[in-house]
Design a protein around this motif. Structure first.
Motif, mmCIF file in Angstrom:
data_model
loop_
_atom_site.group_PDB
_atom_site.id
_atom_site.type_symbol
_atom_site.label_atom_id
_atom_site.label_comp_id
_atom_site.label_asym_id
_atom_site.label_seq_id
_atom_site.Cartn_x
_atom_site.Cartn_y
_atom_site.Cartn_z
ATOM 1 N N MET A 43 0.829 -1.204 0.000
ATOM 2 C CA MET A 43 0.000 0.000 0.000
ATOM 3 C C MET A 43 0.864 1.255 0.000
ATOM 4 S SD MET A 43 -2.777 1.632 -0.130
ATOM 5 C CE MET A 43 -4.035 0.353 -0.031
ATOM 6 N N LEU A 47 0.820 4.093 -2.853
ATOM 7 C CA LEU A 47 0.584 5.497 -2.555
ATOM 8 C C LEU A 47 1.734 6.370 -3.049
ATOM 9 C CD1 LEU A 47 -0.935 5.327 1.051
ATOM 10 C CD2 LEU A 47 -2.119 5.431 -1.148
ATOM 11 N N TYR A 222 -4.986 4.432 2.755
ATOM 12 C CA TYR A 222 -5.491 4.835 1.440
ATOM 13 C C TYR A 222 -6.431 6.027 1.555
ATOM 14 C CZ TYR A 222 -8.002 4.575 -2.998
ATOM 15 O OH TYR A 222 -8.577 4.883 -4.208
#
Length: 240
Positions: A43, A47, A222
């Motif tokens: 993640m 990002l 997120y």
């Protein structure tokens, strides 16, 4: 590199002094990410890559705006709403920003209750976050329909520089897509939290090891990123 001494199951690392110690710290990727799961690491990588994409979009927007010889449309007039005979500049954008920033707060509380293994409150707060995100997307759809009705297109608009339409649809559309996918995954994870999938280790997508609510934290990363990106879009596109 740093020397490792094994004591039982634990490893104690002793850094060397001087430049060797500095080099060892920079090269200690295995130790730096030893306790980081693949889901969280992936993640962060996603990002980071998404940061580059949004940065390129905003830089392209600023370049187009500063290089055009045609006057740029006034955001206060373009995004104004008339309510009760009174024209309010940027009122819809202000409400959208408030809703999205508020959803970041509910997401943070959801992660906090997930750490405490409070399934009920975690699921409810994630559902509230999804509702706020859906409300944001709905208001953005209303904004799009209003501007399209007024003649805004990717190749032109009635108020000035033709690049305004393409910049607006590209940047806000890309961000709105992120929010939409975030709402979908929030609902999926909230349902799994409510059913207790992370306590019983029920097989399926986004199910981590028993007793771990890491999926909630990953969704929080997120969602906070999406909120942060909107702050930059709001500042560069609507306030400039």
């Amino acid at each position: 590199m740093a020397e490792a001494a094994v004591t039982g199951r634990a490893q104690v690392y002793t850094a060397q002094p001087g430049l060797k110690g500095v080099a060892g710290d920079f090269a200690s990727d295995q130790r730096a990410f030893k306790n980081v799961s693949w889901g969280k690491a992936m993640m962060w990588i996603f990002l980071l890559s998404d940061t580059f994409v949004f940065s390129c979009f905003l830089i392209a927007y600023m370049t187009a705006r500063m290089s055009t010889t045609v006057p740029w449309p006034n955001a206060s007039e373009v995004f104004a709403l008339t309510i009760g005979g009174v024209t309010l500049p940027l009122i819809l954008i202000a409400i959208m920003t408030f809703v999205l920033i508020s959803s970041s707060g509910t997401m943070a509380m959801a992660v906090n209750f997930a750490y405490r293994r409070d399934r009920r409150r975690t699921a409810i707060l994630m559902l509230v976050t999804a509702i706020l995100g859906a409300a944001f997307v709905g208001m953005q759809a209303f904004e799009w329909s209003k501007l399209i009705h007024e003649g805004v297109r990717p190749w032109g608009n009635p108020w000035g520089a033709a690049q305004f339409g393409s910049s607006f649809f590209m940047i806000t559309g890309f961000h709105g897509t992120h929010v939409t996918f975030g709402v979908i995954f929030l609902l999926i994870v909230a349902r799994k939290v409510w059913r207790g999938d992370y306590d019983t280790e029920r097989r399926g997508f986004f199910t981590s090891r028993r007793g771990s609510y890491e999926a909630v934290e990953i969704m929080g990363l997120y969602w906070h990123f999406v909120d942060l990106v909107w702050v930059f879009i709001f500042a560069f596109f609507y306030l400039w």
